[in-house]
Design an enzyme around this catalytic site. Sequence first.
Site, PDB file in Angstrom:
ATOM      1  N   GLY A 217      36.394  51.811  46.372  1.00 27.27           N
ATOM      2  CA  GLY A 217      35.697  50.954  46.959  1.00 27.27           C
ATOM      3  C   GLY A 217      34.372  50.592  46.590  1.00 27.27           C
ATOM      4  O   GLY A 217      33.537  49.829  47.158  1.00 27.27           O
ATOM      5  N   PRO A 259      38.194  54.984  40.920  1.00 28.80           N
ATOM      6  CA  PRO A 259      37.804  53.438  40.624  1.00 28.80           C
ATOM      7  C   PRO A 259      38.624  53.028  39.543  1.00 28.80           C
ATOM      8  O   PRO A 259      38.892  53.389  38.780  1.00 28.80           O
ATOM      9  CB  PRO A 259      36.427  53.662  40.114  1.00 28.80           C
ATOM     10  CG  PRO A 259      36.422  55.394  39.386  1.00 28.80           C
ATOM     11  CD  PRO A 259      37.253  56.154  40.265  1.00 28.80           C
ATOM     12  N   ARG A 297      43.137  35.228  41.070  1.00 29.08           N
ATOM     13  CA  ARG A 297      42.154  36.002  41.882  1.00 29.08           C
ATOM     14  C   ARG A 297      41.628  34.673  42.477  1.00 29.08           C
ATOM     15  O   ARG A 297      41.482  34.924  43.928  1.00 29.08           O
ATOM     16  CB  ARG A 297      41.291  36.828  41.398  1.00 29.08           C
ATOM     17  CG  ARG A 297      41.839  38.217  41.044  1.00 29.08           C
ATOM     18  CD  ARG A 297      40.970  39.090  40.603  1.00 29.08           C
ATOM     19  NE  ARG A 297      40.152  39.944  41.602  1.00 29.08           N
ATOM     20  CZ  ARG A 297      39.108  39.591  42.091  1.00 29.08           C
ATOM     21  NH1 ARG A 297      38.317  38.713  41.375  1.00 29.08           N
ATOM     22  NH2 ARG A 297      38.481  40.166  43.133  1.00 29.08           N
ATOM     23  N   TYR A 301      42.609  35.221  46.482  1.00 33.51           N
ATOM     24  CA  TYR A 301      41.452  35.797  47.112  1.00 33.51           C
ATOM     25  C   TYR A 301      40.445  35.044  47.346  1.00 33.51           C
ATOM     26  O   TYR A 301      39.332  35.759  47.854  1.00 33.51           O
ATOM     27  CB  TYR A 301      41.100  37.298  46.554  1.00 33.51           C
ATOM     28  CG  TYR A 301      42.182  38.317  46.180  1.00 33.51           C
ATOM     29  CD1 TYR A 301      42.863  38.953  47.092  1.00 33.51           C
ATOM     30  CD2 TYR A 301      42.414  38.596  45.032  1.00 33.51           C
ATOM     31  CE1 TYR A 301      43.629  39.884  46.721  1.00 33.51           C
ATOM     32  CE2 TYR A 301      43.085  39.557  44.532  1.00 33.51           C
ATOM     33  CZ  TYR A 301      43.899  40.382  45.550  1.00 33.51           C
ATOM     34  OH  TYR A 301      44.748  41.237  45.417  1.00 33.51           O
ATOM     35  N   CYS A 327      51.938  23.347  38.207  1.00 35.70           N
ATOM     36  CA  CYS A 327      52.130  22.340  38.863  1.00 35.70           C
ATOM     37  C   CYS A 327      52.262  22.735  40.542  1.00 35.70           C
ATOM     38  O   CYS A 327      52.920  22.715  41.223  1.00 35.70           O
ATOM     39  CB  CYS A 327      53.375  21.662  38.636  1.00 35.70           C
ATOM     40  SG  CYS A 327      53.503  20.877  37.145  1.00 35.70           S
ATOM     41  N   GLU A 328      50.935  22.926  40.931  1.00 30.67           N
ATOM     42  CA  GLU A 328      50.683  23.243  42.454  1.00 30.67           C
ATOM     43  C   GLU A 328      48.844  23.353  42.461  1.00 30.67           C
ATOM     44  O   GLU A 328      48.295  23.019  41.434  1.00 30.67           O
ATOM     45  CB  GLU A 328      50.784  24.683  42.630  1.00 30.67           C
ATOM     46  CG  GLU A 328      52.398  25.173  42.442  1.00 30.67           C
ATOM     47  CD  GLU A 328      52.747  25.871  43.571  1.00 30.67           C
ATOM     48  OE1 GLU A 328      52.220  26.128  44.770  1.00 30.67           O
ATOM     49  OE2 GLU A 328      53.829  26.613  43.641  1.00 30.67           O
TER      50      GLU A 328
END
Length: 402
Positions: A217, A259, A297, A301, A327-328
């Site tokens: 975290g 980590p 990412r 996200y 192709c998006e």
Amino acid sequence: MENTALIEAATTYGSPLYIYDANQMKANYKQFTEAFNVEALKVHYACKALNNQAILKLFKSLGTGLDCVSVQEVQLGLRAGFSAENILFTPNNISTEEYEQSIALGVNINVDNLYTLEYFGMNHPDIPIYIRINPHLMAGGNQNISVGHIDSKFGISIHQVPNIERIVRKLNINVMGIHVHTGSDILDADVFIKAAELVFSVVERFDTVTHIDFGSGFKVAYKPEDLHTNIGVFGKKFSKAFNDFCERQGKTYTLEFEPGKYLVSNAGYFVAKANLIKQTTSCTFVGLNTGFNHLIRPMFYNAYHHIENLSNPTGEKKVYNVVGYVCETDSFASDRIIPEVRKGDLLVFKNTGAYCATMASNYNSRLRPAEVMLLDGKNYLIKRRETLEDLLRTQLETEINY
Ligand SMILES: *Cc1c(COP(=O)(O)O)cnc(C)c1O
């Protein structure tokens, strides 16, 4: 990291290219371990962040253990030379067969549901285990502990501890470790310590416990103004709370963390080339020779990755939408200010050591990038670029009468 070292690596090995600074990883590990002042500290590197064998071997040389979330990661860890007792396997929703495979490999296993707890008690009462608790706490960005994760699929609810106790006592299970990992950001040590007290109250109930694992975290800064975990402040306060608990119990426990991001994120650089600058009526696109297939990412996200122009660092600053070739809708950054980008310029994405290369795919039948490790001014190719043959390797030329 010097821009010249990145350009040199991309010139030698082509682009797109992942580049990892081994000295930065070493420094991160040193900073992390030096932050804590306890009798026994153990760091398990969470290898899902970045799992190249060279990276695993680097962490092994530093003395870490390994946190694995699949039996395949366990096998990669063993292949890199980690001993089974230095591997903690923390899976979720896996089959009995996968538990059996990992038991045969001799690694430490973290049990995260009551069904599996009973299974261990019935079939392997001699094997010491960890138990993953879900404390339903998020020690998040604000000043309060907020009750969350009630829907989380991870761990055994802290409200079910009496149930755990009943099973453990009935089946004589040897609980060697209590584990928590909520995945929420550690920004405030005091908040995290309050959550830790809950974990201590679980540990107190099992006198076989010798290891307490607080997962991860640890937050890293992606934007220049982002907050990150101040590991020095956190380590100092947390060590005191941990040592106080040990003293209260009259017993020394091993303090463990896992980590991933903290150790590798800022050591990673992703270098790509501008194939095209495209001026439309609304904006200017930089089209790169990569896409979300290599770095997901930003799309997945909404993550921010800082971008610099390696080829024209002092160019006039302009506003760009940086996009990929998939192709998006495939956007890395919108309205980003970058020194003027020209066709053929090399751009670098910062903080791409964690959850970048490991999440890459072959979507659009694209080949995955090569990976390079930089150590003491030298670069080493640790993964070659894929070829078309790699794409076809698992496909069979089965005779089918269409
Ligand atoms: C992913 C994971 C980690 C590492 O998390 P980071 O945010 O990369 O530090 C640690 N422990 C477990 C169980 C995980 O699943």
